[in-house]
Design a protein around this motif. Structure first.
Motif, PDB file in Angstrom:
ATOM      1  N   ASP A 100       1.033  -1.323  -0.001  1.00  0.00           N
ATOM      2  CA  ASP A 100       0.334  -0.109  -0.304  1.00  0.00           C
ATOM      3  C   ASP A 100       0.959   0.589   0.356  1.00  0.00           C
ATOM      4  O   ASP A 100       0.625   2.334  -0.983  1.00  0.00           O
ATOM      5  CB  ASP A 100      -1.003   0.327   1.332  1.00  0.00           C
ATOM      6  N   LEU A 101       2.204   1.130   0.607  1.00  0.00           N
ATOM      7  CA  LEU A 101       2.816   2.160   0.603  1.00  0.00           C
ATOM      8  C   LEU A 101       3.628   1.969  -0.706  1.00  0.00           C
ATOM      9  O   LEU A 101       4.345   3.508  -0.640  1.00  0.00           O
ATOM     10  CB  LEU A 101       3.751   1.977   2.674  1.00  0.00           C
ATOM     11  N   LEU A 102       3.773   1.302  -1.162  1.00  0.00           N
ATOM     12  CA  LEU A 102       4.279   1.581  -2.329  1.00  0.00           C
ATOM     13  C   LEU A 102       3.907   2.535  -3.730  1.00  0.00           C
ATOM     14  O   LEU A 102       4.737   3.115  -4.303  1.00  0.00           O
ATOM     15  CB  LEU A 102       5.201   0.419  -2.781  1.00  0.00           C
ATOM     16  N   HIS A 103       2.538   1.659  -3.398  1.00  0.00           N
ATOM     17  CA  HIS A 103       1.527   2.551  -4.526  1.00  0.00           C
ATOM     18  C   HIS A 103       1.102   3.662  -4.528  1.00  0.00           C
ATOM     19  O   HIS A 103       1.412   4.445  -5.002  1.00  0.00           O
ATOM     20  CB  HIS A 103       0.185   1.288  -4.300  1.00  0.00           C
ATOM     21  N   ALA A 104       2.038   3.916  -2.981  1.00  0.00           N
ATOM     22  CA  ALA A 104       1.025   5.423  -2.825  1.00  0.00           C
ATOM     23  C   ALA A 104       2.726   6.402  -3.052  1.00  0.00           C
ATOM     24  O   ALA A 104       2.642   7.651  -3.691  1.00  0.00           O
ATOM     25  CB  ALA A 104       0.775   5.618  -1.516  1.00  0.00           C
ATOM     26  N   LEU A 105       3.302   5.619  -3.363  1.00  0.00           N
ATOM     27  CA  LEU A 105       4.774   6.655  -3.164  1.00  0.00           C
ATOM     28  C   LEU A 105       4.575   6.561  -5.357  1.00  0.00           C
ATOM     29  O   LEU A 105       5.309   7.164  -5.335  1.00  0.00           O
ATOM     30  CB  LEU A 105       6.177   5.779  -3.277  1.00  0.00           C
ATOM     31  N   VAL A 106       4.215   5.309  -6.120  1.00  0.00           N
ATOM     32  CA  VAL A 106       4.443   5.608  -6.744  1.00  0.00           C
ATOM     33  C   VAL A 106       3.480   6.849  -7.636  1.00  0.00           C
ATOM     34  O   VAL A 106       4.030   7.353  -8.255  1.00  0.00           O
ATOM     35  CB  VAL A 106       3.526   4.646  -8.166  1.00  0.00           C
ATOM     36  N   LEU A 107       1.851   6.874  -7.155  1.00  0.00           N
ATOM     37  CA  LEU A 107       1.395   8.143  -7.483  1.00  0.00           C
ATOM     38  C   LEU A 107       1.830   9.142  -6.704  1.00  0.00           C
ATOM     39  O   LEU A 107       1.644  10.432  -7.379  1.00  0.00           O
ATOM     40  CB  LEU A 107       0.168   7.943  -6.760  1.00  0.00           C
ATOM     41  N   ASP A 108       3.151   9.359  -6.157  1.00  0.00           N
ATOM     42  CA  ASP A 108       3.614  10.597  -5.110  1.00  0.00           C
ATOM     43  C   ASP A 108       5.154  11.236  -6.188  1.00  0.00           C
ATOM     44  O   ASP A 108       4.835  12.173  -7.109  1.00  0.00           O
ATOM     45  CB  ASP A 108       4.360  10.414  -3.930  1.00  0.00           C
ATOM     46  N   VAL A 109       5.678  10.216  -6.701  1.00  0.00           N
ATOM     47  CA  VAL A 109       6.821   9.659  -7.519  1.00  0.00           C
ATOM     48  C   VAL A 109       6.248  11.030  -9.001  1.00  0.00           C
ATOM     49  O   VAL A 109       7.276  12.172  -9.422  1.00  0.00           O
ATOM     50  CB  VAL A 109       7.372   9.253  -7.566  1.00  0.00           C
ATOM     51  N   PHE A 110       5.871  10.014  -9.563  1.00  0.00           N
ATOM     52  CA  PHE A 110       5.884  10.386 -11.388  1.00  0.00           C
ATOM     53  C   PHE A 110       5.357  11.884 -11.556  1.00  0.00           C
ATOM     54  O   PHE A 110       5.642  12.462 -12.276  1.00  0.00           O
ATOM     55  CB  PHE A 110       5.348   9.282 -11.253  1.00  0.00           C
ATOM     56  N   PRO A 111       3.964  11.728 -10.529  1.00  0.00           N
ATOM     57  CA  PRO A 111       3.011  13.580 -10.410  1.00  0.00           C
ATOM     58  C   PRO A 111       4.948  14.634  -9.983  1.00  0.00           C
ATOM     59  O   PRO A 111       4.502  15.288 -10.785  1.00  0.00           O
ATOM     60  CB  PRO A 111       1.921  13.291  -9.578  1.00  0.00           C
ATOM     61  N   ARG A 112       5.116  14.425  -9.418  1.00  0.00           N
ATOM     62  CA  ARG A 112       6.199  15.346  -9.106  1.00  0.00           C
ATOM     63  C   ARG A 112       7.269  15.655  -9.771  1.00  0.00           C
ATOM     64  O   ARG A 112       7.837  16.519  -9.748  1.00  0.00           O
ATOM     65  CB  ARG A 112       7.300  14.606  -7.883  1.00  0.00           C
ATOM     66  N   TRP A 113       8.241  14.666 -10.423  1.00  0.00           N
ATOM     67  CA  TRP A 113       8.944  15.126 -12.008  1.00  0.00           C
ATOM     68  C   TRP A 113       8.238  15.839 -13.004  1.00  0.00           C
ATOM     69  O   TRP A 113       8.843  16.539 -13.017  1.00  0.00           O
ATOM     70  CB  TRP A 113       8.555  13.243 -12.043  1.00  0.00           C
ATOM     71  N   THR A 114       6.664  15.259 -12.896  1.00  0.00           N
ATOM     72  CA  THR A 114       6.389  16.228 -14.344  1.00  0.00           C
ATOM     73  C   THR A 114       6.269  17.887 -14.101  1.00  0.00           C
ATOM     74  O   THR A 114       6.466  18.660 -15.279  1.00  0.00           O
ATOM     75  CB  THR A 114       5.141  15.345 -14.474  1.00  0.00           C
ATOM     76  N   ARG A 115       5.583  17.500 -13.031  1.00  0.00           N
ATOM     77  CA  ARG A 115       5.480  19.377 -12.427  1.00  0.00           C
ATOM     78  C   ARG A 115       6.564  20.536 -12.002  1.00  0.00           C
ATOM     79  O   ARG A 115       6.860  21.626 -12.221  1.00  0.00           O
ATOM     80  CB  ARG A 115       4.612  18.831 -10.742  1.00  0.00           C
ATOM     81  N   ARG A 116       7.233  19.179 -12.513  1.00  0.00           N
ATOM     82  CA  ARG A 116       9.608  19.985 -11.978  1.00  0.00           C
ATOM     83  C   ARG A 116       9.197  20.172 -13.518  1.00  0.00           C
ATOM     84  O   ARG A 116      10.105  21.231 -13.923  1.00  0.00           O
ATOM     85  CB  ARG A 116       9.618  19.057 -11.029  1.00  0.00           C
ATOM     86  N   VAL A 117       9.235  19.935 -13.987  1.00  0.00           N
ATOM     87  CA  VAL A 117      10.026  19.812 -15.344  1.00  0.00           C
ATOM     88  C   VAL A 117       8.351  21.640 -16.129  1.00  0.00           C
ATOM     89  O   VAL A 117       9.495  22.089 -17.023  1.00  0.00           O
ATOM     90  CB  VAL A 117       9.136  18.331 -16.263  1.00  0.00           C
ATOM     91  N   ARG A 118       7.768  20.863 -15.609  1.00  0.00           N
ATOM     92  CA  ARG A 118       5.920  21.959 -16.316  1.00  0.00           C
ATOM     93  C   ARG A 118       7.572  22.799 -15.312  1.00  0.00           C
ATOM     94  O   ARG A 118       6.710  24.159 -16.763  1.00  0.00           O
ATOM     95  CB  ARG A 118       5.010  21.401 -16.059  1.00  0.00           C
ATOM     96  N   GLU A 119       7.409  23.328 -14.758  1.00  0.00           N
ATOM     97  CA  GLU A 119       7.679  24.236 -13.908  1.00  0.00           C
ATOM     98  C   GLU A 119       8.586  25.552 -14.599  1.00  0.00           C
ATOM     99  O   GLU A 119       9.146  26.336 -14.544  1.00  0.00           O
ATOM    100  CB  GLU A 119       7.707  24.146 -12.553  1.00  0.00           C
TER     101      GLU A 119
END
Length: 197
Positions: free
Chosen positions: A60-79
């Motif tokens: 459950d924690l690893l799945h939450a991490l998946v949902l956290d890591v990828f959007p943060r990457w995308t947001r950083r590039v967009r910014e």
């Protein structure tokens, strides 16, 4: 009742979840293996039973991490792209920010997640991230009047992938960035001139 270290219970819960996610990410980057809930809790400063109040299991924690890591990457590039006033400069921002994220270990976390938490959710998140990452690049290339923006975006992304391999094989970040600037710089400058001509 546990002590609340935030103005509200909801904020406290969010802070504890953030601490657990950050701890799991740190351990995953360090070892490349899925950490135990005890290890994650210890690094986050929580008792092991407390960690289970936020995540039912390690999976459950690893799945939450998946949902956290990828959007943060995308947001950083967009910014980084949005911070560039000139569209042509956004191309370089796209590539260099991806390189920075790889150098900072985010790619290693993604690879480790793929190894320890494989499955449809991870595949879907990865595919969605790829599309989300390419969208602002395609939009920028379209704005610049590039003939086939989707194909050009994939070619530019190939530079990111090659840079990733170089970084992971031990080539220094400064060297990789210097070669990228040499390679992409003329293309960016040409597109800048095309818009001002």
């Amino acid at each position: 009742m546990p002590r609340i270290n935030a103005p509200t219970v909801a904020e406290h819960r969010a802070a504890q979840q953030r601490a657990l996610l950050d701890a799991a990410r740190t351990l995953l980057a360090r070892t490349g293996e899925a950490p135990s809930m005890a290890e994650v809790a210890a690094l986050a400063g929580l008792a092991r039973p407390s960690a289970y109040q936020y995540y039912k299991s390690r999976q459950d924690l690893l799945h939450a991490l998946v949902l956290d890591v990828f959007p943060r990457w995308t947001r950083r590039v967009r910014e980084a792209m949005d911070a560039e006033p000139e569209p042509a400069d956004r191309i370089m921002a796209y590539v260099l920010t991806n390189i920075a994220l790889v150098a900072e270990g985010e790619h290693a976390v993604g690879n480790a997640l793929a190894a320890v938490a494989p499955g449809e959710e991870l595949d879907n998140q990865s595919a969605m991230m790829h599309r989300q990452l390419l969208t602002p690049l395609v939009d920028t290339l379209t704005l610049l009047g590039v003939e086939d923006p989707a194909v050009t975006a994939e070619l530019i992304n190939a530079i990111v992938h090659s840079s990733t391999r170089l970084l992971e094989s031990g080539t220094g970040r400064e060297s990789v960035e210097a070669r990228v600037r040499e390679l992409l710089g003329p293309y960016v400058r040409e597109n800048s001139r095309g818009r001002t001509a």
